[in-house]
Design an enzyme around this catalytic site. Structure first.
Site, PDB file in Angstrom:
ATOM      1  N   SER A 180      48.798  21.903  21.247  1.00  0.00           N
ATOM      2  CA  SER A 180      47.768  22.856  21.704  1.00  0.00           C
ATOM      3  C   SER A 180      46.428  22.380  21.142  1.00  0.00           C
ATOM      4  O   SER A 180      46.388  21.573  20.205  1.00  0.00           O
ATOM      5  CB  SER A 180      48.053  24.270  21.177  1.00  0.00           C
ATOM      6  OG  SER A 180      47.750  24.354  19.787  1.00  0.00           O
ATOM      7  N   TYR A 222      44.496  24.112  19.373  1.00  0.00           N
ATOM      8  CA  TYR A 222      44.487  24.561  17.964  1.00  0.00           C
ATOM      9  C   TYR A 222      45.133  23.500  17.065  1.00  0.00           C
ATOM     10  O   TYR A 222      44.568  23.086  16.050  1.00  0.00           O
ATOM     11  CB  TYR A 222      45.234  25.908  17.817  1.00  0.00           C
ATOM     12  CG  TYR A 222      45.803  26.081  16.433  1.00  0.00           C
ATOM     13  CD1 TYR A 222      44.974  26.379  15.356  1.00  0.00           C
ATOM     14  CD2 TYR A 222      47.169  25.875  16.174  1.00  0.00           C
ATOM     15  CE1 TYR A 222      45.488  26.477  14.068  1.00  0.00           C
ATOM     16  CE2 TYR A 222      47.683  25.969  14.905  1.00  0.00           C
ATOM     17  CZ  TYR A 222      46.840  26.269  13.856  1.00  0.00           C
ATOM     18  OH  TYR A 222      47.344  26.344  12.587  1.00  0.00           O
ATOM     19  N   HIS A 223      46.357  23.058  17.461  1.00  0.00           N
ATOM     20  CA  HIS A 223      47.058  22.093  16.613  1.00  0.00           C
ATOM     21  C   HIS A 223      46.289  20.770  16.547  1.00  0.00           C
ATOM     22  O   HIS A 223      46.238  20.125  15.510  1.00  0.00           O
ATOM     23  CB  HIS A 223      48.489  21.877  17.127  1.00  0.00           C
ATOM     24  CG  HIS A 223      49.406  23.056  16.897  1.00  0.00           C
ATOM     25  ND1 HIS A 223      49.653  23.999  17.867  1.00  0.00           N
ATOM     26  CD2 HIS A 223      50.129  23.447  15.818  1.00  0.00           C
ATOM     27  CE1 HIS A 223      50.500  24.916  17.392  1.00  0.00           C
ATOM     28  NE2 HIS A 223      50.802  24.610  16.154  1.00  0.00           N
ATOM     29  N   ASN A 236      34.660  35.870   7.298  1.00  0.00           N
ATOM     30  CA  ASN A 236      33.687  36.464   8.234  1.00  0.00           C
ATOM     31  C   ASN A 236      34.348  37.575   9.065  1.00  0.00           C
ATOM     32  O   ASN A 236      33.747  38.085  10.007  1.00  0.00           O
ATOM     33  CB  ASN A 236      33.065  35.396   9.158  1.00  0.00           C
ATOM     34  CG  ASN A 236      34.100  34.745  10.067  1.00  0.00           C
ATOM     35  OD1 ASN A 236      35.290  35.034   9.977  1.00  0.00           O
ATOM     36  ND2 ASN A 236      33.648  33.872  10.948  1.00  0.00           N
ATOM     37  N   LYS A 262      43.565  20.695  13.963  1.00  0.00           N
ATOM     38  CA  LYS A 262      44.046  20.417  12.601  1.00  0.00           C
ATOM     39  C   LYS A 262      44.298  18.914  12.400  1.00  0.00           C
ATOM     40  O   LYS A 262      44.154  18.401  11.298  1.00  0.00           O
ATOM     41  CB  LYS A 262      45.332  21.200  12.330  1.00  0.00           C
ATOM     42  CG  LYS A 262      45.169  22.712  12.429  1.00  0.00           C
ATOM     43  CD  LYS A 262      44.929  23.319  11.059  1.00  0.00           C
ATOM     44  CE  LYS A 262      44.806  24.825  11.162  1.00  0.00           C
ATOM     45  NZ  LYS A 262      44.674  25.490   9.872  1.00  0.00           N
ATOM     46  N   THR A 306      48.980  22.094   9.585  1.00  0.00           N
ATOM     47  CA  THR A 306      50.171  22.641  10.238  1.00  0.00           C
ATOM     48  C   THR A 306      51.179  21.543  10.542  1.00  0.00           C
ATOM     49  O   THR A 306      50.794  20.405  10.883  1.00  0.00           O
ATOM     50  CB  THR A 306      49.789  23.392  11.533  1.00  0.00           C
ATOM     51  OG1 THR A 306      50.975  23.663  12.264  1.00  0.00           O
ATOM     52  CG2 THR A 306      48.857  22.596  12.434  1.00  0.00           C
ATOM     53  N   VAL A 352      56.367  33.776  15.898  1.00  0.00           N
ATOM     54  CA  VAL A 352      57.603  34.137  16.588  1.00  0.00           C
ATOM     55  C   VAL A 352      58.503  35.126  15.829  1.00  0.00           C
ATOM     56  O   VAL A 352      58.930  36.136  16.388  1.00  0.00           O
ATOM     57  CB  VAL A 352      58.358  32.867  17.050  1.00  0.00           C
ATOM     58  CG1 VAL A 352      58.760  31.961  15.917  1.00  0.00           C
ATOM     59  CG2 VAL A 352      59.563  33.239  17.871  1.00  0.00           C
ATOM     60  N   GLN A 381      52.115  23.143   7.220  1.00  0.00           N
ATOM     61  CA  GLN A 381      52.978  24.316   7.087  1.00  0.00           C
ATOM     62  C   GLN A 381      53.585  24.723   8.427  1.00  0.00           C
ATOM     63  O   GLN A 381      52.954  24.602   9.472  1.00  0.00           O
ATOM     64  CB  GLN A 381      52.176  25.476   6.499  1.00  0.00           C
ATOM     65  CG  GLN A 381      53.031  26.716   6.239  1.00  0.00           C
ATOM     66  CD  GLN A 381      52.336  27.751   5.373  1.00  0.00           C
ATOM     67  OE1 GLN A 381      52.614  27.880   4.193  1.00  0.00           O
ATOM     68  NE2 GLN A 381      51.415  28.488   5.953  1.00  0.00           N
TER      69      GLN A 381
HETATM   70  N1  USQ Z   1      58.017  31.379  20.694  1.00  0.00           N
HETATM   71  C1  USQ Z   1      58.999  32.075  21.394  1.00  0.00           C
HETATM   72  N2  USQ Z   1      58.800  33.407  21.608  1.00  0.00           N
HETATM   73  C2  USQ Z   1      57.700  34.079  21.150  1.00  0.00           C
HETATM   74  C3  USQ Z   1      56.718  33.356  20.431  1.00  0.00           C
HETATM   75  C4  USQ Z   1      56.902  32.010  20.242  1.00  0.00           C
HETATM   76  O1  USQ Z   1      60.017  31.511  21.818  1.00  0.00           O
HETATM   77  O2  USQ Z   1      57.606  35.297  21.378  1.00  0.00           O
HETATM   78  C5  USQ Z   1      58.219  29.935  20.417  1.00  0.00           C
HETATM   79  C6  USQ Z   1      57.066  29.053  20.893  1.00  0.00           C
HETATM   80  O3  USQ Z   1      57.239  28.659  22.223  1.00  0.00           O
HETATM   81  C7  USQ Z   1      57.149  27.890  19.891  1.00  0.00           C
HETATM   82  C8  USQ Z   1      57.688  28.534  18.619  1.00  0.00           C
HETATM   83  O4  USQ Z   1      58.250  29.789  19.006  1.00  0.00           O
HETATM   84  O5  USQ Z   1      58.070  26.946  20.339  1.00  0.00           O
HETATM   85  C9  USQ Z   1      56.659  28.780  17.537  1.00  0.00           C
HETATM   86  O6  USQ Z   1      55.627  29.574  18.084  1.00  0.00           O
HETATM   87  P1  USQ Z   1      54.697  30.486  17.161  1.00  0.00           P
HETATM   88  O7  USQ Z   1      53.808  31.286  18.054  1.00  0.00           O
HETATM   89  O8  USQ Z   1      55.503  31.197  16.146  1.00  0.00           O
HETATM   90  O9  USQ Z   1      53.904  29.372  16.334  1.00  0.00           O
HETATM   91  P2  USQ Z   1      52.726  28.393  16.740  1.00  0.00           P
HETATM   92  O10 USQ Z   1      52.028  28.786  17.983  1.00  0.00           O
HETATM   93  O11 USQ Z   1      53.275  26.995  16.692  1.00  0.00           O
HETATM   94  O12 USQ Z   1      51.717  28.589  15.546  1.00  0.00           O
HETATM   95  C10 USQ Z   1      52.098  29.213  14.311  1.00  0.00           C
HETATM   96  C11 USQ Z   1      50.830  29.692  13.625  1.00  0.00           C
HETATM   97  C12 USQ Z   1      49.965  28.496  13.292  1.00  0.00           C
HETATM   98  C13 USQ Z   1      50.774  27.500  12.482  1.00  0.00           C
HETATM   99  C14 USQ Z   1      52.047  27.098  13.218  1.00  0.00           C
HETATM  100  C15 USQ Z   1      52.984  26.207  12.434  1.00  0.00           C
HETATM  101  O13 USQ Z   1      50.120  30.606  14.465  1.00  0.00           O
HETATM  102  O14 USQ Z   1      48.804  28.933  12.605  1.00  0.00           O
HETATM  103  O15 USQ Z   1      49.994  26.377  12.248  1.00  0.00           O
HETATM  104  O16 USQ Z   1      52.793  28.300  13.502  1.00  0.00           O
HETATM  105  S1  USQ Z   1      53.886  25.101  13.484  1.00  0.00           S
HETATM  106  O17 USQ Z   1      54.561  25.883  14.512  1.00  0.00           O
HETATM  107  O18 USQ Z   1      54.828  24.349  12.681  1.00  0.00           O
HETATM  108  O19 USQ Z   1      52.898  24.241  14.114  1.00  0.00           O
END
Ligand code: USQ
Length: 385
Positions: free
Chosen positions: A180, A182-183, A32, A186, A144, A238, A209
């Site tokens: 979050s 979002y999480h 969409n 899921k 996730t 990140v 993932q």
């Molecule tokens: N983080 C930093 N600096 C940044 C961005 C993030 O230190 O500039 C840290 C966050 O605090 C967190 C980690 O990096 O501890 C991961 O953050 P992220 O924004 O890369 O990932 P997240 O919000 O967890 O979500 C992303 C995707 C999501 C997927 C998930 C997998 O957006 O769709 O489901 O990664 S997981 O992280 O294993 O849940």
């Protein structure tokens, strides 16, 4: 083989579409275009320029002579989804059509509710449509690793685990504690899929993932085939953000102490894993959980990798430990089990992470001027508290 990709216009959806087309599959993509609009609403854009849907279809025809169809449709509309599945008669349906940003879901009641509604309703619609049309269709659902949070136990790669509660033993759904809305959406999807599998024997691969990084796969050989790459505080993940920050000469935004550890994988490894999971479904009526990542890193380790790769391109970067906008553990145990992907021949990353990061920074450097205009979307503004 015919595959429907729900969310086929997104970062992973488009890259997977290209992988399947390159392998000679028929692909029906549904989207969409919500992510395109929502990223613009945040005042941001994809770091790499992407074509519109009509031009994308043309590029697939010209470059691969592929069998590809695109439907602009909303998966939360049951009747639209039903019609597309009934007409397409797919072997598998990959479900990426969910709101995928944790910070977006934490903005306000409206954003949390949108995330819950969109994600849970789209999965329920998919479950019902498959049950009504053909229970043999394999549902490949993008979940996730964040569903588990960061528990102090090894995260099993299964739906159930044995538990002893007050001297009695039973098999329970693996405990989850997401970080979050979002999480959590899921987690709710996973519970609904487990229930549908138990009730009706629907065949499911539920993919846990980790965060994905990368600007390319081996199918993206031409700029016309670029997939979106987000870097703003809401939509960027990140490692992709760190690469953009390096190109812009900004300090890397390490949140808090930087000991947060996640299971990462490259875009190439993600689409290859997905293609193999589609090619090797579980037995009919089976429920398979896949912990999808290739290696775990802390944020501090990633910052080091980015500064090393950037140095090879003559860019000097430093990491800044900024106040963490999220509520999360900044030092913790992290060890998800990983056996399904190795059983499909994917035990190691296909490219060394530092080489992959070097490639992303090089790709992004060609668009430095475009990125300069978006510097203000980098610093985090959405707070969890
Ligand atoms: N983080 C930093 N600096 C940044 C961005 C993030 O230190 O500039 C840290 C966050 O605090 C967190 C980690 O990096 O501890 C991961 O953050 P992220 O924004 O890369 O990932 P997240 O919000 O967890 O979500 C992303 C995707 C999501 C997927 C998930 C997998 O957006 O769709 O489901 O990664 S997981 O992280 O294993 O849940």
């Amino acid at each position: 083989m015919r595959v429907i990709v729900l969310g086929g216009d997104g970062y992973l959806g488009w890259a997977l579409t290209l992988r399947l087309i390159a392998r000679g599959y028929e692909v029906v993509a549904v989207d969409n275009l919500y992510t395109r609009r929502a990223v613009e609403e945040c005042g941001s854009t994809s770091a790499l320029p992407i074509l519109n849907t009509v031009e994308r279809a043309k590029a697939i025809k010209e470059i691969f002579d592929g069998n590809y169809k695109f439907y602009m449709a909303d998966v939360t509309d049951y009747h639209e989804l039903y019609k597309i599945i009934e007409e397409s008669k797919p072997d598998a349906i990959v479900h990426f059509a969910e709101q995928r940003s944790a910070p977006y879901s934490m903005r306000s009641a409206r954003h949390a509710a949108y995330t819950m509604y969109n994600n849970i309703v789209s999965t329920i619609n998919l479950i019902y449509a498959v049950k009504e049309i053909d229970k043999n269709i394999h549902i490949v659902k993008m979940g996730t690793l964040g569903e588990y949070g960061t528990p102090n136990f090894d995260i099993p790669e299964s739906a159930f685990v044995d538990a002893h509660i007050n001297d009695k033993k039973d098999s329970i759904i693996v405990p989850k504690f997401a970080n979050s809305w979002y999480h959590w959406s899921k987690v709710h999807d996973t519970n609904n899929l487990i229930f549908a599998n138990k009730l009706w024997g629907i065949t499911v691969t539920d993919i846990m993932q980790g965060p994905v990084y990368g600007s390319r796969t081996k199918d993206i050989r031409d700029e016309r085939l670029f997939t979106r790459l987000d870097f703003d505080e809401t939509w960027g993940t990140v490692l992709n953000r760190f690469c953009v920050e390096a190109v812009l000469g900004l300090p890397l935004t390490v949140y808090g102490r930087g000991g947060q550890t996640r299971g990462f994988l490259s875009l190439e490894d993600s689409v290859e894993a997905l293609a193999r999971l589609i090619e090797h479904p579980p037995e009919t009526g089976g429920y398979r959980v896949v912990n999808q990542f290739t290696q775990a890193y802390s944020i501090n380790e990633l910052a080091k990798i980015v500064s090393n790769a950037a140095a090879k391109l003559g860019i000097e970067v430093k990491a800044d430990h900024i106040e963490n906008p999220r509520v999360e553990k900044e030092e913790h145990y992290y060890n998800p089990e990983r056996k399904v992907l190795p059983s499909l021949g994917l035990s190691k990353p296909s490219v060394d992470i530092e080489d992959a990061v070097y490639e992303i920074i090089r790709d992004l450097s060609n668009y430095k001027e475009r990125l300069e205009a978006y510097k203000e979307v980098i610093m985090p503004k959405v707070r969890w508290r």
